[in-house]
Design an enzyme around this catalytic site. Structure first.
Site, mmCIF file in Angstrom:
data_model
loop_
_atom_site.group_PDB
_atom_site.id
_atom_site.type_symbol
_atom_site.label_atom_id
_atom_site.label_comp_id
_atom_site.label_asym_id
_atom_site.label_seq_id
_atom_site.Cartn_x
_atom_site.Cartn_y
_atom_site.Cartn_z
ATOM 1 N N SER A 199 27.809 5.738 7.214
ATOM 2 C CA SER A 199 27.106 5.344 5.999
ATOM 3 C C SER A 199 28.114 4.944 4.951
ATOM 4 O O SER A 199 29.223 5.496 4.879
ATOM 5 C CB SER A 199 26.244 6.495 5.465
ATOM 6 O OG SER A 199 25.751 6.187 4.175
ATOM 7 N N TYR B 36 25.964 15.141 1.553
ATOM 8 C CA TYR B 36 25.670 14.184 2.622
ATOM 9 C C TYR B 36 26.847 13.232 2.828
ATOM 10 O O TYR B 36 27.278 12.976 3.957
ATOM 11 C CB TYR B 36 24.407 13.395 2.262
ATOM 12 C CG TYR B 36 24.142 12.207 3.145
ATOM 13 C CD1 TYR B 36 23.572 12.375 4.406
ATOM 14 C CD2 TYR B 36 24.458 10.908 2.728
ATOM 15 C CE1 TYR B 36 23.332 11.287 5.228
ATOM 16 C CE2 TYR B 36 24.212 9.822 3.544
ATOM 17 C CZ TYR B 36 23.652 10.008 4.784
ATOM 18 O OH TYR B 36 23.418 8.932 5.603
#
Length: 256
Positions: A144, A157
């Site tokens: 990501s 995250y």
């Protein structure tokens, strides 16, 4: 095993209900993949995902898989490879978590880290080893853009994805020359279905949002090109090159 024209015939999706994983499976089935393995926790959603792919005329098999149960990975994932060669493995599982809640609940924060990083390290090594043993194959790792630089809004995250990204890059170097291709995919904000719920837009920087289908298209193109890193959209590569060098006092003020 790839056919006479080099077209992949089999796909293993780790995270069998992942929207990106399923979009990629649909695209690969349309390009000739004949067998799809969906690995995930047994659930109505996994059954529905398998049925949706079977409706496309492909052979779909499901296997129980829990990212947190790392001790089971060698046996359960290894068994898949004993039933036939796997051309593509897509590591698509992960959780976004809830930053505000997880900061106040370290146990929940650790669960995010264990799922996104520890579980991925375990599954990635098992699959890479199996691909190496069969002498060919691609391992696609969904990272990501959130892992590129820590943000106040999702650093738990983001840190797990940063660790995964570095691991996958190193694994790619370790597999170089073995016949195994490792590709890291870094999407921006992924526009997911309503069922994903809160936090579904916290996986990237800025307004560079993409659909699961767009990520699937980029994955297919990256596989054909044997790319090592894929940004989705491609413009994020330049954006993040700039973001990485923004001084921290200024970075804190940016609307990211």
């Amino acid at each position: 095993m790839k056919d006479a024209f080099g077209t992949p015939q089999s796909l293993l999706v780790l995270g069998g209900t992942s929207e990106i994983g399923l979009a990629t499976a649909r695209r690969m089935v349309a390009r000739g993949v004949r067998t799809v393995w969906l690995a995930g926790r047994p659930s109505p959603a996994l059954t529905a995902a398998a049925d949706s792919l079977r409706a496309l005329g492909t052979d779909v098999r499901t296997v129980p898989f829990d990212a947190l149960d790392t001790e089971s990975h060698p046996e359960r994932l290894g068994k898949i490879f004993t039933e036939g060669a796997i051309d593509i493995v897509l590591l698509a599982f992960g959780v976004l978590g809830d930053q505000a809640h997880d900061e106040a609940d370290p146990v929940a924060a650790v669960r995010v880290a264990q799922t996104n990083y520890t579980g991925a390290v375990s599954a990635g090594l098992v699959c890479a080893g199996a691909l190496q043993a069969q002498g060919h194959g691609s391992l696609v790792v969904l990272s990501s853009v959130a892992g590129e630089r820590a943000r106040r809004t999702d650093f738990i995250y983001g840190s797990s994805k940063a660790g995964l990204d570095v691991f996958a890059q190193g694994l790619g170097d370790a597999m170089y020359g073995t016949g195994v291709h490792v590709m890291v995919v870094r999407p921006g904000v992924v526009r997911r279905g309503a069922a994903v719920g809160r936090g579904s837009g916290r996986s990237g920087f800025g307004r560079s949002s993409v659909t699961p289908e767009a990520v699937a298209t980029a994955i297919e193109l990256g596989l054909r090109r044997r790319s090592e890193t894929v940004w989705v959209p491609g413009s994020l590569r330049m954006v993040m090159a700039a973001v990485r060098h923004v001084p921290r006092p200024l970075f804190r003020l940016l609307p990211l």
